[in-house]
Design a protein around this motif. Structure first.
Motif, short mmCIF file in Angstrom:
data_model
loop_
_atom_site.label_atom_id
_atom_site.label_comp_id
_atom_site.label_asym_id
_atom_site.label_seq_id
_atom_site.Cartn_x
_atom_site.Cartn_y
_atom_site.Cartn_z
N THR A 28 0.86 -1.18 0.00
CA THR A 28 0.00 0.00 0.00
C THR A 28 0.89 1.22 0.00
OG1 THR A 28 -1.71 -1.20 1.23
CG2 THR A 28 -1.85 1.21 1.19
N PHE A 29 1.02 1.84 -1.13
CA PHE A 29 2.01 2.89 -1.36
C PHE A 29 1.87 4.04 -0.37
CE2 PHE A 29 5.22 4.96 -3.67
CZ PHE A 29 4.85 6.26 -3.98
N SER A 30 0.65 4.45 -0.10
CA SER A 30 0.46 5.62 0.77
C SER A 30 0.82 5.35 2.23
CB SER A 30 -0.98 6.12 0.67
OG SER A 30 -1.89 5.11 1.05
N ASN A 31 1.02 4.10 2.59
CA ASN A 31 1.45 3.77 3.95
C ASN A 31 2.92 4.10 4.19
OD1 ASN A 31 -1.06 2.82 4.63
ND2 ASN A 31 -0.50 0.65 4.55
N TYR A 32 3.66 4.30 3.12
CA TYR A 32 5.09 4.47 3.20
C TYR A 32 5.52 5.91 2.95
CZ TYR A 32 5.69 -0.60 3.10
OH TYR A 32 5.67 -1.94 3.40
N GLY A 53 3.86 9.98 3.65
CA GLY A 53 2.92 9.14 2.93
C GLY A 53 1.81 9.90 2.23
N THR A 54 1.35 10.97 2.84
CA THR A 54 0.30 11.79 2.23
C THR A 54 0.86 12.88 1.33
OG1 THR A 54 0.28 13.25 4.14
CG2 THR A 54 -1.27 11.40 4.16
N GLY A 55 2.16 13.08 1.39
CA GLY A 55 2.79 14.10 0.57
C GLY A 55 2.77 15.49 1.17
N ASP A 56 2.31 15.64 2.42
CA ASP A 56 2.18 16.97 3.01
C ASP A 56 3.46 17.46 3.67
OD1 ASP A 56 0.70 16.30 6.28
OD2 ASP A 56 2.01 15.06 5.03
N ARG A 57 4.41 16.58 3.86
CA ARG A 57 5.69 16.96 4.45
C ARG A 57 6.82 16.43 3.60
NH1 ARG A 57 5.42 14.20 10.09
NH2 ARG A 57 4.19 12.74 8.84
N SER A 58 7.89 17.22 3.50
CA SER A 58 9.08 16.79 2.80
C SER A 58 10.29 17.49 3.40
CB SER A 58 9.00 17.07 1.29
OG SER A 58 8.94 18.46 1.04
N LEU A 59 11.44 16.88 3.19
CA LEU A 59 12.68 17.45 3.71
C LEU A 59 13.80 17.12 2.75
CD1 LEU A 59 13.92 18.94 6.17
CD2 LEU A 59 14.58 16.70 7.04
N HIS A 60 14.55 18.12 2.38
CA HIS A 60 15.66 17.95 1.45
C HIS A 60 16.99 18.20 2.15
CE1 HIS A 60 12.11 18.82 -0.98
NE2 HIS A 60 12.70 18.20 -1.98
N ALA A 61 17.99 17.44 1.78
CA ALA A 61 19.32 17.64 2.33
C ALA A 61 19.85 19.02 1.93
CB ALA A 61 20.27 16.55 1.83
N ASN A 74 0.26 9.33 -5.35
CA ASN A 74 -0.20 8.07 -4.76
C ASN A 74 -1.13 7.30 -5.68
OD1 ASN A 74 1.33 8.51 -2.50
ND2 ASN A 74 -0.37 9.11 -1.18
N ALA A 75 -1.79 7.97 -6.59
CA ALA A 75 -2.65 7.27 -7.54
C ALA A 75 -1.81 6.46 -8.53
CB ALA A 75 -3.52 8.26 -8.28
N MET A 76 -0.57 6.90 -8.75
CA MET A 76 0.33 6.22 -9.69
C MET A 76 1.39 5.38 -8.99
SD MET A 76 -0.78 7.04 -12.65
CE MET A 76 0.59 6.62 -13.71
N ASN A 77 1.34 5.35 -7.65
CA ASN A 77 2.34 4.60 -6.85
C ASN A 77 3.76 5.02 -7.22
OD1 ASN A 77 0.23 3.26 -5.69
ND2 ASN A 77 0.73 1.24 -6.50
N THR A 78 3.95 6.31 -7.43
CA THR A 78 5.23 6.80 -7.93
C THR A 78 5.72 8.00 -7.13
OG1 THR A 78 4.70 6.03 -10.17
CG2 THR A 78 6.44 7.67 -9.97
N VAL A 79 7.01 8.01 -6.87
CA VAL A 79 7.68 9.15 -6.26
C VAL A 79 8.67 9.71 -7.27
CG1 VAL A 79 9.42 7.71 -5.13
CG2 VAL A 79 8.93 9.99 -4.24
#
Length: 124
Positions: A28-32, A53-61, A74-79
């Motif tokens: 389940t892609f959105s779980n990760y 998982g929901t895409g609402d948070r991100s952090l870049h080096a 999440n609809a495409m199971n793709t990052v």
């Protein structure tokens, strides 16, 4: 078993853009939470970016902040990893990673599944 497959690597000149994709199957892609790591020749693997998982948070080096952007569909199971203003020091094998806990993924731990990697070479 979750499987991750990266695509989009290759040889590019400094200053141009490139987008990497990672498609997941078997879970389940959105779980990760999803992340990108990279390993340059002769160096250890390092954290690049992660998204919740929901895409609402991100952090870049710090090394890529302002130039790279992680996102997910999440609809495409793709990052995705959008890489702009590429530099020779961005040359590395880029790995997609999946982890159940975002807060550990962003500090480089808690990876439950790895992709096999895709090579990005930035050279004139």
């Amino acid at each position: 078993q979750v499987q991750l497959v990266e695509s989009g690597g290759g040889l590019v000149q400094p200053g141009v853009s490139m987008r990497l994709s990672c498609t997941a199957s078997g879970g389940t892609f959105s779980n990760y939470a999803m992340g990108w790591f990279r390993q340059a020749p002769g160096k250890e693997r390092e954290y690049v970016a992660a998204v919740s998982g929901t895409g609402d948070r991100s952090l870049h080096a710090a090394a890529v902040k302002g130039r790279f952007t992680i996102s997910r569909d999440n609809a495409m199971n793709t990052v995705y990893l959008q890489m702009d203003s590429l530099k020779p020091e961005d040359t590395a094998v880029y790995y997609c990673a999946a982890g159940l806990i975002y807060e550990t993924l962003i500090v480089g731990f808690g990876v439950d599944h790895w992709g096999k990697g895709t090579l990005v070479t930035v050279s004139s």
